[in-house]
Design a protein around this motif. Structure first.
Motif, PDB file in Angstrom:
ATOM      1  N   LEU A 260       0.827  -1.208   0.000  1.00 63.82           N
ATOM      2  CA  LEU A 260       0.000   0.000   0.000  1.00 63.82           C
ATOM      3  C   LEU A 260       0.862   1.259   0.000  1.00 63.82           C
ATOM      4  N   ILE A 261       1.939   1.248   0.768  1.00 63.97           N
ATOM      5  CA  ILE A 261       2.855   2.386   0.776  1.00 63.97           C
ATOM      6  C   ILE A 261       3.510   2.537  -0.593  1.00 63.97           C
ATOM      7  N   GLY A 262       3.937   1.413  -1.172  1.00 64.40           N
ATOM      8  CA  GLY A 262       4.577   1.455  -2.482  1.00 64.40           C
ATOM      9  C   GLY A 262       3.658   1.999  -3.558  1.00 64.40           C
ATOM     10  N   ILE A 263       2.395   1.592  -3.520  1.00 66.15           N
ATOM     11  CA  ILE A 263       1.423   2.079  -4.497  1.00 66.15           C
ATOM     12  C   ILE A 263       1.141   3.570  -4.281  1.00 66.15           C
ATOM     13  N   ALA A 264       0.996   3.974  -3.022  1.00 63.42           N
ATOM     14  CA  ALA A 264       0.705   5.379  -2.719  1.00 63.42           C
ATOM     15  C   ALA A 264       1.837   6.294  -3.167  1.00 63.42           C
ATOM     16  N   HIS A 265       3.082   5.817  -3.061  1.00 59.27           N
ATOM     17  CA  HIS A 265       4.229   6.661  -3.389  1.00 59.27           C
ATOM     18  C   HIS A 265       4.710   6.486  -4.821  1.00 59.27           C
ATOM     19  N   GLY A 266       4.649   5.262  -5.334  1.00 63.28           N
ATOM     20  CA  GLY A 266       5.204   4.992  -6.660  1.00 63.28           C
ATOM     21  C   GLY A 266       4.181   4.703  -7.733  1.00 63.28           C
ATOM     22  N   GLY A 267       2.921   4.557  -7.350  1.00 64.19           N
ATOM     23  CA  GLY A 267       1.876   4.242  -8.318  1.00 64.19           C
ATOM     24  C   GLY A 267       1.700   2.739  -8.478  1.00 64.19           C
ATOM     25  N   VAL A 268       0.595   2.354  -9.079  1.00 63.65           N
ATOM     26  CA  VAL A 268       0.277   0.937  -9.260  1.00 63.65           C
ATOM     27  C   VAL A 268       1.334   0.188 -10.068  1.00 63.65           C
ATOM     28  N   PRO A 269       1.893   0.777 -11.145  1.00 63.12           N
ATOM     29  CA  PRO A 269       2.852   0.010 -11.952  1.00 63.12           C
ATOM     30  C   PRO A 269       4.161  -0.303 -11.241  1.00 63.12           C
ATOM     31  N   GLU A 270       4.580   0.548 -10.264  1.00 58.41           N
ATOM     32  CA  GLU A 270       5.902   0.377  -9.650  1.00 58.41           C
ATOM     33  C   GLU A 270       5.844   0.474  -8.119  1.00 58.41           C
ATOM     34  N   PRO A 271       5.153  -0.430  -7.489  1.00 61.39           N
ATOM     35  CA  PRO A 271       5.066  -0.339  -6.023  1.00 61.39           C
ATOM     36  C   PRO A 271       6.400  -0.594  -5.325  1.00 61.39           C
ATOM     37  N   ALA A 272       7.249  -1.456  -5.893  1.00 64.16           N
ATOM     38  CA  ALA A 272       8.543  -1.733  -5.256  1.00 64.16           C
ATOM     39  C   ALA A 272       9.421  -0.493  -5.267  1.00 64.16           C
ATOM     40  N   ARG A 273       9.449   0.226  -6.383  1.00 63.20           N
ATOM     41  CA  ARG A 273      10.199   1.483  -6.437  1.00 63.20           C
ATOM     42  C   ARG A 273       9.623   2.481  -5.437  1.00 63.20           C
ATOM     43  N   GLY A 274       8.296   2.566  -5.383  1.00 61.25           N
ATOM     44  CA  GLY A 274       7.662   3.476  -4.450  1.00 61.25           C
ATOM     45  C   GLY A 274       7.973   3.164  -3.003  1.00 61.25           C
ATOM     46  N   LEU A 275       8.187   1.896  -2.701  1.00 60.17           N
ATOM     47  CA  LEU A 275       8.504   1.479  -1.337  1.00 60.17           C
ATOM     48  C   LEU A 275       9.926   1.864  -0.959  1.00 60.17           C
ATOM     49  N   LEU A 276      10.858   1.738  -1.892  1.00 58.48           N
ATOM     50  CA  LEU A 276      12.285   1.854  -1.565  1.00 58.48           C
ATOM     51  C   LEU A 276      12.921   3.182  -1.938  1.00 58.48           C
ATOM     52  N   GLN A 277      12.472   3.823  -2.982  1.00 59.99           N
ATOM     53  CA  GLN A 277      13.142   5.015  -3.491  1.00 59.99           C
ATOM     54  C   GLN A 277      12.448   6.291  -3.000  1.00 59.99           C
ATOM     55  N   TRP A 278      13.140   6.995  -2.098  1.00 56.58           N
ATOM     56  CA  TRP A 278      12.582   8.225  -1.516  1.00 56.58           C
ATOM     57  C   TRP A 278      13.572   9.383  -1.717  1.00 56.58           C
TER      58      TRP A 278
END
Length: 278
Positions: A260-278
């Motif tokens: 959920l954090i990954g989707i909120a930050h990186g979008g549906v296509p890239e939740p893993a990037r959204g989780l790790l890349q800040w």
């Protein structure tokens, strides 16, 4: 006496934990269908344990229908249809609610919730792992946060003891263990995120701490479910740990929040990037 009890406990727990951990890491490293299969099997097993705790009836029909629902979720994930996979899980809840013989709607709801719980064992981690660049790191990140939280909570709690966290639900958990688990879980997540992105952000610590705390909440939730059914363990399939639910309760909660954090930050296509890349 306390040292001998601790040693005996570790002698039962460590071998199975190491074996399962190595198997999970191997499947994660390989990725693809073997990774999905590994976690789908775990999710199906969790459904069986949940249904057994709920004493569903008619047992064979409900177990079979639930297993079919969980497998359907996995198949839809394998052909890259995550939205339909989520829909299949929700449909499974409704089907189980209709099939199970129960005195009231609350019992039907609890029985059907096992489909969601089983699906959550693999749906979030598979969606995170699919990212070509950050997927492997995201999965390792979750393992690091959950495993270090669990290990530190156990040893810090044993070493310092103190006030109980939730004495009526899980008498063995202490505030000292919970805090120790959160600290080490946050540090573990920070290290993996730093390695994956080659940059440091305070958000690496914040996110890992949040997921660590949520993983402990998932552990408490599963303890509540067992206590409400008068059981100590979900099964005895894993020596020293109990059942799959007992081993994966924290992981299920952590991977869901991470997704959920990954989707909120990186979008549906890239939740893993959204989780790790800040």
């Amino acid at each position: 006496m306390a040292d001998s009890t601790l040693a005996a406990d570790l002698k039962r727990r460590v071998p199975s934990a190491v074996a399962l951990g190595l198997l999970a890491l191997a499947a994660t490293w390989y990725g693809g269908f073997p990774f999905l299969l590994f976690w789908a099997i775990a999710g199906t097993g969790i459904w069986f344990e949940w249904a057994t705790l709920m004493q569903v009836s008619p047992r064979t029909t409900v177990l079979g229908a639930g297993a079919l629902a969980v497998v359907t979720v996995a198949v839809l994930l394998s052909v890259k249809l995550p939205a339909l996979a989520v829909a299949a899980a929700l449909a499974g809840v409704l089907i189980i609610g209709l099939l199970v013989r129960a005195a009231n709607m609350e019992q039907r709801t609890w029985a059907g919730a096992g489909i969601v719980y089983g699906a959550l064992a693999f749906l979030p981690i598979v969606l995170l792992r699919e990212d070509a660049k950050f997927g492997l790191y995201a999965a390792i990140w979750i393992y690091a946060v959950v495993w270090l939280t669990d290990i530190a909570a156990y040893f810090v709690g044993k070493a310092f003891g103190g006030a109980k966290l939730v004495p009526n639900i899980s008498p063995g958990k202490t505030w000292s263990g919970a805090i120790g688990g959160l600290v080490f879980g946050a540090l573990g997540g920070m290290v993996v995120a730093l390695y994956a992105t080659a940059t440091f952000s305070v958000m690496h610590i914040v996110i890992a701490a949040l997921v660590s705390a949520f993983s402990q909440a998932g552990d408490v939730f599963e303890s509540y479910v067992k206590r409400s059914r008068g059981q100590k363990d979900s099964s005895s399939i894993i020596p020293g740990h109990g059942g799959l639910m007992d081993r994966l309760d924290a992981f299920i909660a952590a991977s869901l929040l991470a997704l959920l954090i990954g989707i909120a930050h990186g979008g549906v296509p890239e939740p893993a990037r959204g989780l790790l890349q800040w």
